[in-house]
Design an enzyme around this catalytic site. Structure first.
Site, PDB file in Angstrom:
ATOM      1  CE1 TYR A 291      -1.350   9.471  35.846  1.00 38.22           C
ATOM      2  CE2 TYR A 291      -3.207   8.359  37.188  1.00 38.22           C
ATOM      3  CZ  TYR A 291      -2.497   9.455  36.492  1.00 38.22           C
ATOM      4  OH  TYR A 291      -2.616  10.563  37.221  1.00 38.22           O
ATOM      5  CE1 TYR A 342      -1.172  10.815  40.224  1.00 39.70           C
ATOM      6  CE2 TYR A 342      -0.796  13.135  40.963  1.00 39.70           C
ATOM      7  CZ  TYR A 342      -1.602  11.945  39.843  1.00 39.70           C
ATOM      8  OH  TYR A 342      -2.396  12.590  39.264  1.00 39.70           O
TER       9      TYR A 342
END
Lengths: 392, 148
Positions: A291, A342
């Site tokens: 991430y 995102y």
């Protein structure tokens, strides 16, 4: 009693909406979430009415009971929110779903996340209120209010302690952009990033320049989780959960930047439990999704997961090492948060599944073990490891 | 009184509604740094909690500490995310470790040239920045490099 998730749950469906730049979704957030769930069900070949569990994170506004009612689900058996913000629950919500199906609490749990920032406002904006209290009162009046501003000092200290060079951060950003060029779904498809493009970009907050920071996007993503012994009933190659863990080390959530082990991503304990549950180590991971809220968080997270020693980061983090198909450890192979979308990391979890199936935009050959790391630097953080049938 | 380090218009800090950090803010108004200390085990903790995380005593007080610290980390902010800072230009934030209080950390602005070179590990001293025109009035604790 077997106190492990290893091999007891599987992902049998993945789905996502079109991804949009922040604020530009033509649809309401709840509709996006529903659409992603429908796509995941379609992928798994089931009716959405068969979904009996809902698992999300980051205070998702589209709560499970409402989703279940909207979809006409026959029965709701598992309704679960993983505490904490950002992408800390991108694997944590999957962990909870896997635990639910492994223990018989539910049969078919959807892990999902929906975001429409035009409807609800952006993350990366300071508070508009005239007064502020609580922990934020100790940071906002000093100009520390966005995620980038909250995390930069952790990375600054880590880079200081280990003499990390900017080239290491650049390699992480460029790997995401490199992979996005093969992914038509990616927001940054058709917009490659060069070394000079990275180096010449404006500062956001030192040590982060523009391309060290994730996008903000509108969209939704979903995964369907069932018990492992049912995985063969679905059309795709099963993707088994070998491990999923979450949490944080001692007092990681201590307020006002008082986390004892400050210069870290908070995976010190989570990573050890992850590998122990999976029964494997970092050298056996074929492909990694990690991430990117900020490149520095990826770097620390990968160190904490044992992919390289802190003193080796400048050698390890090169574009060649991090790119599919042949890099030493292909990273963020759909473009990740930086260049695909995102979606609070759920897009990364989906890509980890695709790599097991061999259907990603940048497939790594012969993937047996695929890993996802969620939400560095927040608390709790989470991570998961998927495996093919051969790994069971 | 010199001008505040950051342009006016950011949200004004007020004590938490439950009162947890009220002595801290009252202390700054009087140019005193008061941090939380356990009366049972005598150890410091920050941010404030309702319980001592070490010995679980609820008998916690706020005690004065010299506003002397060491830069643990820092950042230089270039991209403003609040309208009040639109024309601010770069500014420095320091995370300051307080050796006299078990090494707890406070966050503040590092005064002086925003483009200065910042050294992690260097000594800083506190500077009380009063915002008397605010409603309610408040005081921030800022930091400047300690004289050599």
């Amino acid at each position: 009693m077997d106190r492990s998730l290893r091999g007891r749950a599987a992902v049998v469906g993945v789905g996502q909406t079109t991804y949009y730049r922040h604020g530009s979704s033509p649809h309401a957030e709840a509709r996006l979430a529903l659409e992603a769930i429908l796509h995941a069900c379609e992928d798994a070949g089931i009716s959405p009415t068969q979904v009996d569990g809902f698992s999300s994170y980051s205070n998702d506004r589209n709560d499970g009971p409402r989703m279940a009612a909207a979809l006409g689900c026959r029965e709701l058996r598992f309704s679960n929110m993983f505490w904490g913000g950002g992408g800390g629950g991108a694997a944590g919500a999957l962990q909870n779903a896997a635990a639910a199906v492994a223990c018989g609490l539910a049969d078919c749990v959807v892990v999902y996340r929906g975001l429409a920032q035009g409807q609800f406002g952006r993350f990366g904006r300071g508070p508009a209120a005239p007064h502020i209290s609580g922990e934020a009162a100790h940071t906002v009046p000093y100009g520390v209010m966005s995620a980038a501003q909250m995390f930069a000092m952790k990375v600054m200290r880590f880079m200081h302690d280990h003499q990390v060079e900017r080239s290491a951060l650049r390699a992480i950003a460029m790997a995401s952009y490199h992979h996005a060029q093969q992914n038509p779904l990616a927001i940054m498809h058709g917009r490659p990033l060069s070394e000079s493009g990275y180096d010449d970009a404006r500062w956001i907050v030192e040590p982060f320049r523009l391309y060290d920071c994730c996008q903000e996007n509108d969209g939704a993503a979903a995964l369907l989780v069932v018990a492992a012994d049912a995985a063969g009933d679905y059309p795709h190659k099963p993707c088994y959960v070998l491990a999923a863990t979450s949490g944080g080390p001692y007092r990681a959530a201590a307020p006002v930047h008082n986390t004892p082990d400050y210069a870290s991503s908070h995976f010190q304990t989570v990573a050890g439990r992850l590998y122990a549950m999976a029964g494997l180590g970092p050298s056996e991971v074929d492909v990694l999704q990690s991430y990117e809220n900020f490149t520095g968080g990826v770097l620390m997270a990968m160190v904490e997961h044992g992919f390289c020693h802190p003193q080796e980061v400048n050698d390890f983090f090169t574009l060649g090492n991090l790119t599919a198909p042949a890099g030493r450890l292909p990273l963020n192979t759909s473009g990740g948060n930086l260049a695909e979308c995102y979606m609070h990391g759920l897009g990364l979890t989906i890509e980890a599944v695709r790599q097991i199936r061999g259907t990603g935009p940048n497939p790594v050959p012969d993937v047996e073990v695929s890993m996802m790391i969620g939400g560095p630097m927040v608390t709790p953080v989470s991570a998961c490891i998927f495996g093919s049938a051969a790994t069971l | 009184m010199s001008a505040p380090y950051l342009h006016p218009g950011l949200p004004a800090p007020t004590p938490a509604r439950d009162g947890l950090d009220a002595p801290f803010w009252a202390g700054l108004r009087n140019e005193r740094l008061l941090l939380q200390r356990c009366r049972n085990c005598n150890r410091w903790q920050w941010g404030p909690e309702w319980i001592c995380h070490r010995c679980h005593s609820f008998d916690l007080g706020f005690e004065p500490v010299p506003a002397h610290g060491v830069i643990y980390s820092y950042e230089r902010v270039w991209h403003p995310v609040h309208p009040a800072l639109q024309h601010q230009g770069p500014y420095l934030v320091a995370l300051v470790e307080i050796p006299h209080a078990d090494g707890v950390r406070l966050l503040g602005n590092l005064l002086g040239d925003p483009q200065q070179t910042v050294e992690i590990g260097s000594a800083v001293v506190g500077a009380f920045e009063h915002h008397l025109d605010a409603d309610p009035a408040f005081t921030l604790l800022q930091w400047r490099r300690a004289p050599d």
